[in-house]
Enzyme design. Sequence first.
Site, mmCIF file in Angstrom:
data_model
loop_
_atom_site.group_PDB
_atom_site.id
_atom_site.type_symbol
_atom_site.label_atom_id
_atom_site.label_comp_id
_atom_site.label_asym_id
_atom_site.label_seq_id
_atom_site.Cartn_x
_atom_site.Cartn_y
_atom_site.Cartn_z
ATOM 1 N N GLU A 157 30.357 79.502 37.953
ATOM 2 C CA GLU A 157 30.990 80.640 38.104
ATOM 3 C C GLU A 157 30.297 81.798 37.411
ATOM 4 O OE1 GLU A 157 35.701 82.829 37.195
ATOM 5 O OE2 GLU A 157 34.676 81.412 35.897
ATOM 6 N N GLU A 205 44.467 84.223 37.926
ATOM 7 C CA GLU A 205 43.862 84.295 36.403
ATOM 8 C C GLU A 205 44.107 85.666 35.740
ATOM 9 O OE1 GLU A 205 40.130 81.808 34.171
ATOM 10 O OE2 GLU A 205 39.935 83.462 35.741
#
Length: 264
Positions: A146, A243
């Site tokens: 990521e 998130e």
Amino acid sequence: MIRLAANLSMLFTEHDFLDRFQAAADAGFRGVEYLFPYAHAPEALASALRESGVEQVLFNMPPGDWQAGERGLASLPGREAEFRDGVIEALRYAEALGCPRLHAMAGRLPESADSDTLAAHRATYVENLRFAAAEAARLGREVLIEPINTRDMPGYFLSRQDQAMAVLEEVGADNLRLQFDFYHCQIMEGDLIRHLERQFSAIAHVQIAGVPERHEPNVGEVHYPAIFAQLERLGYAGWVGCEYRPAAGTREGLSWGRDYGLAG
């Protein structure tokens, strides 16, 4: 169909960690993710999953010394043995929790990194990811990488989408995939829908948050209804990890998700 997963490291922090699973289920979430499981026995986490009826969809491999500021080991020369031990530990938890994918955090560069340092980190990263992908493949799991913005995480080795795609190509493992975080991408590069389209074939998981404050996704400069519509047009079948840090209480800020099954 958009499937939302609660990130229990950021949401429902009004509750003790093991109670957050049920709180997420009560709010309409059917999946959960979080940073790390290792402070709890896998049996306790598995019990929380069973009792709440939610799925474990993602967590991170061990990151090194988090309290000291370390943010992953995968690109750090000289830490290969520690990284590989972490892979094995993460897979042990993944098996116990039925978790299909694990994020391997890349780690930070030293402040005075030169071209030789960058090359050493990249070579270490590629070899470590090859090891992680091979170990995960034996158990039917995916490993994710990521790009993370360098405003929130200064010095993070992997920060741009094209950099991640080049690493995926070099490693060449079918089960090494991209974790696409719209929050990080917006801060670093913008042009979210075009990035999503270009990289869609590599994406196994996406995450959302409002930009710039990382609050609820209906606040800030990103228009997530357009993002969700494009995900559906592209046929995305994975989870959308929430998130973000609630501006107030978690339940109080869930009205944005009513169209996607949340009890806001």
